[in-house]
Design a protein around this motif. Structure first.
Motif, PDB file in Angstrom:
ATOM      1  N   SER A   1      -2.577  -1.162  -3.526  1.00  0.00           N
ATOM      2  CA  SER A   1      -3.229  -1.194  -2.216  1.00  0.00           C
ATOM      3  C   SER A   1      -4.213  -2.357  -2.123  1.00  0.00           C
TER       4      SER A   1
ATOM      5  N   MET B   1      -7.532  -1.053   0.626  1.00  0.00           N
ATOM      6  CA  MET B   1      -7.026  -2.252   1.275  1.00  0.00           C
ATOM      7  C   MET B   1      -8.169  -3.123   1.799  1.00  0.00           C
TER       8      MET B   1
ATOM      9  N   GLY C   1      -9.408  -2.771  -5.233  1.00  0.00           N
ATOM     10  CA  GLY C   1      -8.650  -1.540  -5.006  1.00  0.00           C
ATOM     11  C   GLY C   1      -8.738  -0.600  -6.194  1.00  0.00           C
TER      12      GLY C   1
ATOM     13  N   THR D   1      -8.634  -4.543   8.058  1.00  0.00           N
ATOM     14  CA  THR D   1      -7.429  -3.723   7.918  1.00  0.00           C
ATOM     15  C   THR D   1      -7.131  -2.928   9.183  1.00  0.00           C
TER      16      THR D   1
ATOM     17  N   CYS E   1      -2.048   3.212  -7.616  1.00  0.00           N
ATOM     18  CA  CYS E   1      -2.113   3.090  -6.156  1.00  0.00           C
ATOM     19  C   CYS E   1      -3.224   2.122  -5.747  1.00  0.00           C
TER      20      CYS E   1
ATOM     21  N   GLU F   1       0.879   4.281  -2.617  1.00  0.00           N
ATOM     22  CA  GLU F   1       0.625   5.631  -2.109  1.00  0.00           C
ATOM     23  C   GLU F   1       1.736   6.587  -2.528  1.00  0.00           C
TER      24      GLU F   1
ATOM     25  N   ALA G   1       0.034   2.758   6.453  1.00  0.00           N
ATOM     26  CA  ALA G   1       0.801   2.783   5.200  1.00  0.00           C
ATOM     27  C   ALA G   1       1.099   4.220   4.787  1.00  0.00           C
TER      28      ALA G   1
ATOM     29  N   ALA H   1       0.824  -1.211   0.000  1.00  0.00           N
ATOM     30  CA  ALA H   1       0.000   0.000   0.000  1.00  0.00           C
ATOM     31  C   ALA H   1       0.859   1.264   0.000  1.00  0.00           C
TER      32      ALA H   1
ATOM     33  N   VAL I   1      -6.830   5.032   0.828  1.00  0.00           N
ATOM     34  CA  VAL I   1      -6.006   3.823   0.787  1.00  0.00           C
ATOM     35  C   VAL I   1      -6.532   2.776   1.763  1.00  0.00           C
ATOM     36  N   GLU I   2      -7.154   3.206   2.859  1.00  0.00           N
ATOM     37  CA  GLU I   2      -7.770   2.264   3.796  1.00  0.00           C
ATOM     38  C   GLU I   2      -8.918   1.514   3.118  1.00  0.00           C
TER      39      GLU I   2
ATOM     40  N   GLY J   1      -4.360   1.104   6.372  1.00  0.00           N
ATOM     41  CA  GLY J   1      -4.204   2.069   5.287  1.00  0.00           C
ATOM     42  C   GLY J   1      -3.587   3.363   5.769  1.00  0.00           C
TER      43      GLY J   1
END
Length: 301
Positions: free
Chosen positions: A198, A43, A71, A218, A194, A26, A225, A22, A39-40, A222
């Motif tokens: 991710s 993931m 993703g 998760t 990304c 990013e 990361a 991830a 990003v969370e 995220g």
């Protein structure tokens, strides 16, 4: 003693792999100027669809591809809202995080599945190196993708023409626009990459590290990361090192609870990775300089 150190290092590497995937993705998005809070969601969506895909197809490898697709789907939504409709990228990211959390929690109850787990790969000879051999060379096979991936992403961003344009979009989008390059298009492309990485990190969490999917699996990874990228000063190799550090903190925390007289502080030890995240974001250790235009929307003049 040596066996204990090897066990801790193995756990550290295993826990850092999703973060490293991830954080590498990013790195590309933020170099292009996108403050990617989603990003969370990437993931978490990757973790769920990876587990679901492996259950339906019977293949953990295909589950990883399903996770990457999840993703990517989140990235497409974020990219279009932020870089086509000029919505606030921070608000879009937070909204996607809440949406994916609610959606996966519902689907976990509504859809029954039996995920499959990817196999372990052991590289002969080097896996027998004392202390570090097993942690570095005897892991679930997707972890080994990081070895070529991180240098490849570094080359893509730092040495290719596309990477030069991406970095320019994150530093001075007005100058890029003057040359005829579509700034928001480059930002969308970086965000899509990304999303793929991710989603792969999230899928590794479910079909690689654990072999199942849990609600809110998760658990803020995220954001960790993202902190790893900041801690690594917006460089892929630095972010990888920071991911290893956070993985080490996550691996050590449960073992500290077993120390005589420390058992009552178990909850505090579990918070150790998040404390390091706060330290990274605050820039206490070293000064992190982000891309000049990160988080700033660009409207074509």
């Amino acid at each position: 003693m040596i066996n204990s150190i090897t066990t801790i290092l193995s756990s550290s590497v295993r826990l850092s792999v999703p973060l490293a995937f991830a954080a590498t993705g990013e790195f590309v998005a933020e170099r292009a100027g996108t403050l990617n809070i989603s990003v969370e969601a990437m993931m978490l969506g990757g973790a769920y669809l990876g587990a679901l895909g492996s259950s339906f197809t019977g293949s953990a490898g295909l589950g990883l591809l399903f996770g990457m697709a999840a993703g990517l789907a989140v990235a497409v939504i974020h990219a279009n809202f932020s870089h086509r409709l000029n919505a606030n990228t921070f608000v879009v990211g937070l909204t996607l995080n809440v949406l994916v959390l609610g959606l996966t929690s519902y689907l976990l109850v509504a859809v029954k599945m039996t995920p499959h787990q990817v196999g372990r790969l052991t590289i002969p000879l080097v896996s027998h190196i004392p202390i570090v051999g097993k942690p570095l060379f005897s892991e679930r096979w997707p972890a080994f993708l990081l070895y070529p991936l991180i240098p490849a992403v570094w080359w893509l961003v730092q040495r290719s023409r596309w990477g030069l344009e991406v970095r320019a979009c994150g530093e001075n989008p007005q100058a890029v626009d003057v040359t005829g390059i579509d700034v928001n298009r480059r930002r969308r492309q970086a965000l899509l990459l990304c999303g793929l990485l991710s989603g792969l990190g999230g899928a590794y969490l479910s079909v690689g590290e654990v072999g199942l999917f849990n609600q809110n699996m998760t658990a803020g990874r995220g954001f960790i990361a993202l902190a790893a990228l900041i801690f690594g000063r917006w460089r892929p190799f630095g972010a990888f090192g920071a991911a290893l550090l956070f993985g080490f903190a996550s691996a050590v925390a449960p073992r500290l609870e077993n120390v005589e007289g420390w058992a009552n502080y178990g909850t505090l030890f579990q918070a150790l990775p998040y404390v390091l995240t706060l330290i990274a974001v605050a820039g206490v250790i070293g000064r992190s300089i982000p891309p000049a235009a990160v988080g700033r929307p660009y409207a074509k003049q």
